[in-house]
Design an enzyme around this catalytic site. Structure first.
Site, mmCIF file in Angstrom:
data_model
loop_
_atom_site.group_PDB
_atom_site.id
_atom_site.type_symbol
_atom_site.label_atom_id
_atom_site.label_comp_id
_atom_site.label_asym_id
_atom_site.label_seq_id
_atom_site.Cartn_x
_atom_site.Cartn_y
_atom_site.Cartn_z
ATOM 1 N N GLY A 70 0.832 -6.733 5.702
ATOM 2 C CA GLY A 70 0.264 -8.062 5.916
ATOM 3 C C GLY A 70 0.437 -8.629 7.310
ATOM 4 N N ALA A 71 0.978 -7.829 8.243
ATOM 5 C CA ALA A 71 1.290 -8.383 9.563
ATOM 6 C C ALA A 71 0.046 -8.788 10.355
ATOM 7 C CB ALA A 71 2.139 -7.401 10.368
ATOM 8 N N ASP A 129 -0.335 -3.833 18.447
ATOM 9 C CA ASP A 129 -0.380 -3.329 17.065
ATOM 10 C C ASP A 129 0.236 -1.936 16.973
ATOM 11 O OD1 ASP A 129 -0.905 -3.209 14.334
ATOM 12 O OD2 ASP A 129 -2.970 -2.547 14.591
ATOM 13 N N ASN A 160 3.894 -3.864 13.304
ATOM 14 C CA ASN A 160 3.553 -4.616 14.509
ATOM 15 C C ASN A 160 3.939 -6.084 14.387
ATOM 16 O OD1 ASN A 160 0.989 -4.163 12.686
ATOM 17 N ND2 ASN A 160 0.767 -6.195 13.595
ATOM 18 N N CYS A 179 -12.577 -6.451 8.343
ATOM 19 C CA CYS A 179 -13.088 -5.564 7.284
ATOM 20 C C CYS A 179 -14.430 -4.927 7.658
ATOM 21 C CB CYS A 179 -13.263 -6.340 5.976
ATOM 22 S SG CYS A 179 -11.706 -6.737 5.172
ATOM 23 N N LYS A 218 2.279 5.014 16.266
ATOM 24 C CA LYS A 218 0.983 4.704 16.868
ATOM 25 C C LYS A 218 1.005 4.770 18.386
ATOM 26 C CE LYS A 218 -1.354 1.426 13.732
ATOM 27 N NZ LYS A 218 -1.790 0.000 13.696
ATOM 28 N N ASN A 222 -1.618 7.701 12.597
ATOM 29 C CA ASN A 222 -1.534 6.550 11.708
ATOM 30 C C ASN A 222 -0.708 6.907 10.480
ATOM 31 O OD1 ASN A 222 -2.246 4.076 10.178
ATOM 32 N ND2 ASN A 222 -3.600 3.728 11.922
ATOM 33 N N THR A 234 0.822 -1.221 0.000
ATOM 34 C CA THR A 234 0.000 0.000 0.000
ATOM 35 C C THR A 234 0.854 1.268 0.000
ATOM 36 O OG1 THR A 234 -0.125 -0.029 2.420
ATOM 37 C CG2 THR A 234 -1.911 -1.119 1.215
HETATM 38 CA CA CA Z 1 -1.151 -3.477 12.049
#
Ligand code: CA
Length: 711
Positions: free
Chosen positions: A220-221, A343, A298, A637, A370, A432, A204
């Site tokens: 993808g974590a 995270d 994360n 999602c 974060k 973020n 991304t």
């Molecule tokens: Ca994450």
């Protein structure tokens, strides 16, 4: 004197002026005087994205351009342009816009190079526009299969492109790195950056280009992957080097000594779920030190008690790592959150700046990750200089100035205590991905800061699932233990925050300001998106000076500014999908300039579907089972049903309480098990759910929808 060429665009009748300022003229570009454009050379494709090492290193001297995602290698998202300033920003109006017609989240920072805007969209497609007129030059479709959408935790977004010697580079959501001819939009090369296509990697973030190499990480974590960053030859697409951010299975041998050292900070069989540490967004480069800085993500899973039983720092999760850009070798690291379990990524924007600290000029790296602390580190060594909370934080009480390590609140370690805890910040972070900006004049860093909290509880039924989230936390158990209102009294809200990195204290804050990327300018303005358009603020005081027209959607992406023919423009991508999934799509590129009076088409009226669930069915046990399955498979999602969700993805995907597929098992199974909506990313979950499981989720949603109706 500028070196300019005019040539005919390949796809239309319009002409483009492309200018490369000579060094002596570059300083003059900051003036507001009109500049003449003189045709000097014949048409040449080379003129598109004619960005090389010299230009990128000296990007500061071309204030009219925006040649890389953070404008310069320091990634300050600052432009010295000042013809739009506090005295005339109220005259800013829309001058052109271009619709994307892609109803997904739009997070891209555009590039503007020699009169052409290059911008990525959701699904990693790329568009090129004449920056003066808005005429479309070309469109590139990355050809991502819709099914890949399910592998992206947080929508099929893309945050931007890179440019180098006639080519535009994009990292596609399905893990390909693609080079595109900047003149024609044709693909030049495409390479697969993924070490495995069987697990849920995605891309991304925007690529960066350093000395002829394209640097790209991945995401993808949440799904169980091992993070790494790769460098490719910009001309050929050949892999130059790869740096893994966490160690792999020791039995297979370590890639480097540094991976062996990192492995000593892990326990158990961390590699079975990848470990995490993905480099999904930020990077910066310092040409003087010749260091590439990457931010790592994360742990995978989040819960360290599952990931690395017995603890350990788990290097290099949640870290800024400095690498040699020539070979990818490790130079230094600073870990923001040792033994990460919430995270707490350190993938948030990284910037390099010169600060005067205790009377001494120091080159520093700054980040507001974060975890809620604002960090200032020595750029050459990674030495911790300072770190203070910029938002509500309760996982740590501060940072030990000697060691640079957080002083943890032991209660926040749900993974060790086994007890749920309402932790601040939440997994969505005190900040973020939204780019922050630094204004060297005010000395302030401007960012979207948030107060938020989440109840973390140990998932006792953790069961790895390659299609859905592997978090290791149990939201229902947390709510059962602490009650549904455990976070109700904790600070909550978003602000545009101006932070003084020298004093580590707020300069000013503008409250109730939705999360979005930020731009700072030499006109002493700060630009940031909001729920209905773009706003400008006084960089010194925070005074709210200007709002754009209502653009019928939210703006979360970072604005840029550029100059052409003596005029300054501000451009931003709109399209947040916030609010209502069923609202029409208004994702588009918007460009403003003083006196602009272009209008947008009227908003389309729409009717949100009514909540109309079938009558309750199923047993209490079945409903409870459905809730658990929903949280494991659907939540990442679709978020909390009935509320629109607690995360930034509000409205991004349908609220399943409203789903017409609840009406029958056959309809529901067609979506969930047969994958009839794969092209949108809603693939078949038949690998992990059987008919009984799908039915349990259906009756859980029906029960909740009836409760929502007051039945
Ligand atoms: Ca994450």
């Amino acid at each position: 004197m500028r070196n300019c060429v005019i040539f005919l665009a390949m796809t239309s009748l319009m002409s483009i002026v492309a200018c490369t300022p000579s060094p002596e003229s570059a300083a003059l570009q900051n003036s507001t005087a009109a500049q003449s454009e003189i045709p000097l050379q014949p048409a040449s494709d080379e003129t598109f994205a004619a960005v090389d090492a010299d230009r990128l290193m000296a990007a500061e001297n071309e204030p009219g351009q925006w040649m890389s995602t953070g404008r310069t290698y320091s990634e300050q998202h600052y432009s010295p342009l000042d013809s739009i300033n506090r005295s005339n920003v109220s005259d800013l109006g829309l001058v052109w816009y271009a619709d994307f017609n892609i109803p997904r989240g739009q997070e891209s920072t555009p590039l503007m190079i020699d009169g052409v805007i290059y911008v990525t969209t959701a699904w990693s497609n790329v568009r090129a526009f004449d920056a003066q007129t808005g005429a479309s030059l070309w469109e590139f479709d990355a050809g991502v299969p819709g099914e890949w959408g399910v592998r992206a935790c947080c929508d099929v977004v893309n945050r931007g492109a890179a440019a180098w010697q006639g080519k535009i580079y994009v990292g596609a959501i399905d893990g390909h790195l693609i080079a595109i001819d900047a003149a024609t939009g044709e693909q030049v090369w495409k390479t697969d950056t993924l070490v495995s296509r069987d697990i849920s990697y995605s891309i991304t973030g925007a690529p960066r280009i350093v000395k002829g190499k394209v640097i790209i990480g991945n995401a993808g974590a949440e799904y169980g992957v091992r993070g790494y960053v790769s460098a490719y030859d910009a001309e050929t697409g050949e892999l130059a080097w790869r740096f893994y951010t966490v160690p792999g299975n020791p039995a297979l041998g370590f890639e480097s000594d540094i991976m062996e050292q990192a492995a000593a900070t892990w326990n158990g069989e961390w590699w079975t779920l990848g470990g995490g540490g993905t480099v999904w967004d930020s990077m910066a480069y310092d040409p003087d030190l010749d260091l590439l800085y990457i931010g790592t993500g994360n742990g995978s899973p989040w819960n360290q008690g599952i990931r690395s039983p017995g603890g350990g720092d788990n290097l290099f999760l949640s870290s800024i790592v400095a690498l040699d850009p020539d070979d990818g070798s490790y130079v230094w690291h600073y870990q923001t959150t040792p033994g990460e379990t919430w995270d707490y990524t350190a993938t948030q924007p990284i910037m390099v700046a010169d600060l005067k600290l205790d009377g001494v000029e120091r080159k520093v790296v700054m980040q507001a990750p974060k975890n809620g602390f604002f960090y200032v580190l020595d750029a050459a060594t990674g030495e911790f200089i300072s770190g203070e909370p910029y938002a509500a934080v309760n996982w740590a009480t501060g940072i030990d100035p000697q060691t640079g390590r957080p002083i943890e609140n032991p209660e926040a370690r749900y993974d060790q205590t086994g007890r749920a805890y309402a932790v601040q910040p939440s997994s969505s972070g005190a900040h973020n991905w939204h780019p922050m900006a630094y204004h060297p004049g005010t000395g302030l860093v401007y960012l979207s800061a948030s107060d938020n909290a989440l109840v973390y509880a140990f998932d006792r039924n953790f069961d790895p699932n390659p299609l859905a989230s592997n978090l290791g936390i149990d939201l229902a158990a947390g709510a059962a233990e602490l009650g549904p209102n455990a976070t109700a009294d904790l600070p909550n809200g978003n602000a545009l925050l101006a932070w003084n990195p020298v004093t580590q204290a707020p300069g000013w804050r503008f409250d109730n300001s939705s999360r979005a990327g930020v731009l700072a300018t030499g006109g002493d303005l700060v630009f940031k998106g909001n729920d209905s358009g773009l706003s400008a603020y006084d960089a010194w005081s925070g005074e709210h000076l200007w709002d754009s027209i209502d653009v019928h959607t939210g703006v979360v992406a970072a604005p840029i500014t550029y100059s052409l023919n003596g005029e300054q423009f501000v451009a931003v991508v709109a399209g947040s999908r916030s609010g209502n999934y069923y609202a029409p799509d208004y994702s588009r590129l918007l460009v403003f300039k003083p006196g602009g009076n272009e209008q947008l088409p009227q908003a389309i009226s729409f009717t949100a579907p009514e909540l109309n669930p079938p009558p309750r069915e199923g047993s209490a046990e079945q409903i409870a089972q459905g809730q658990s399955l929903y949280e494991q498979n659907c939540f990442i999602c679709h978020a909390e049903p009935g509320t629109g969700g607690y995360r930034s993805r509000i409205g991004l995907f349908p609220d399943l309480h409203y789903s017409a597929a609840l009406d029958s098992s056959a309809l529901f199974n067609a979506v969930v098990l047969d994958g009839v909506r794969s092209a949108n990313g809603m693939v078949s979950f038949a690998e992990v759910l059987d008919e009984d499981a799908a039915e349990a989720i259906r009756v859980f949603l029906i029960d909740g929808a009836n409760t929502q109706l007051g039945k």
